[in-house]
Design a protein around this motif. Structure first.
Motif, PDB file in Angstrom:
ATOM      1  N   ARG A   1      -0.187  -4.595   0.977  1.00  0.00           N
ATOM      2  CA  ARG A   1       1.239  -4.006   1.669  1.00  0.00           C
ATOM      3  C   ARG A   1       1.800  -3.096   0.433  1.00  0.00           C
ATOM      4  O   ARG A   1       2.350  -2.037   0.649  1.00  0.00           O
ATOM      5  CB  ARG A   1       2.175  -5.188   1.714  1.00  0.00           C
ATOM      6  N   ASN A   2       1.600  -3.592  -0.753  1.00  0.00           N
ATOM      7  CA  ASN A   2       2.485  -2.850  -1.900  1.00  0.00           C
ATOM      8  C   ASN A   2       1.441  -1.440  -1.949  1.00  0.00           C
ATOM      9  O   ASN A   2       2.022  -0.390  -2.424  1.00  0.00           O
ATOM     10  CB  ASN A   2       2.510  -3.438  -2.982  1.00  0.00           C
ATOM     11  N   LEU A   3       0.293  -1.631  -2.074  1.00  0.00           N
ATOM     12  CA  LEU A   3      -0.745  -0.553  -2.398  1.00  0.00           C
ATOM     13  C   LEU A   3      -0.301   0.594  -1.050  1.00  0.00           C
ATOM     14  O   LEU A   3      -0.233   1.778  -1.462  1.00  0.00           O
ATOM     15  CB  LEU A   3      -1.958  -0.918  -2.361  1.00  0.00           C
ATOM     16  N   SER A   4      -0.334   0.129   0.319  1.00  0.00           N
ATOM     17  CA  SER A   4      -0.029   1.009   1.108  1.00  0.00           C
ATOM     18  C   SER A   4       1.393   1.671   1.045  1.00  0.00           C
ATOM     19  O   SER A   4       1.654   2.877   1.469  1.00  0.00           O
ATOM     20  CB  SER A   4      -0.247   0.471   2.534  1.00  0.00           C
ATOM     21  N   LEU A   5       2.270   0.944   0.518  1.00  0.00           N
ATOM     22  CA  LEU A   5       3.801   1.418   0.479  1.00  0.00           C
ATOM     23  C   LEU A   5       3.795   2.475  -0.853  1.00  0.00           C
ATOM     24  O   LEU A   5       4.345   3.595  -0.395  1.00  0.00           O
ATOM     25  CB  LEU A   5       4.619   0.157   0.212  1.00  0.00           C
TER      26      LEU A   5
END
Length: 121
Positions: free
Chosen positions: A61-65
């Motif tokens: 989630r954080n990488l995509s964000l």
């Protein structure tokens, strides 16, 4: 630029006359004034979401964000210059780049406007 005034337009298109440099500079300045606050808000929002203490920083989630945020911030930073050049030079390619970066920029601005309005009530 180094093009001579007698250079034929690509694909048989007629060249539109350029507007003054002042017109392009004012357009760029107005666009910067419009996007500076959303750029700051977007960067702070992404940073706050990534640095949440209840989850790891390197989750999917954080990488995509991070990737989406970087892409949106790039569009928001590039849009004012592209718009100023498109207004000044009146070329289709420049308008295309201004529109391509302008759509995500307007989407972020609308997101923050609706988020602000939701917090009023």
């Amino acid at each position: 630029m180094t093009d001579s005034p007698g250079t034929p337009a690509p694909h048989g298109e007629a060249l539109a006359p350029q507007r003054s440099q002042l017109t392009g500079a004012v357009t760029t300045l107005v666009a910067w004034v419009a996007v500076i606050l959303p750029i700051i808000l977007m960067a702070v929002t992404i940073f706050a979401e990534i640095m949440r203490p209840d989850q790891g920083m390197w989750t999917a989630r954080n990488l995509s964000l991070m990737f989406l945020g970087a892409l949106l911030l790039f569009c928001m930073i590039a849009f004012p210059q592209f718009l100023g050049n498109a207004v000044r030079f009146r070329e289709k390619a420049m308008w295309r780049s201004a529109i391509i970066t302008g759509i995500p920029t307007v989407a972020v601005m609308v997101y923050f406007i609706f988020r602000w309005m939701a917090n009023l009530g």
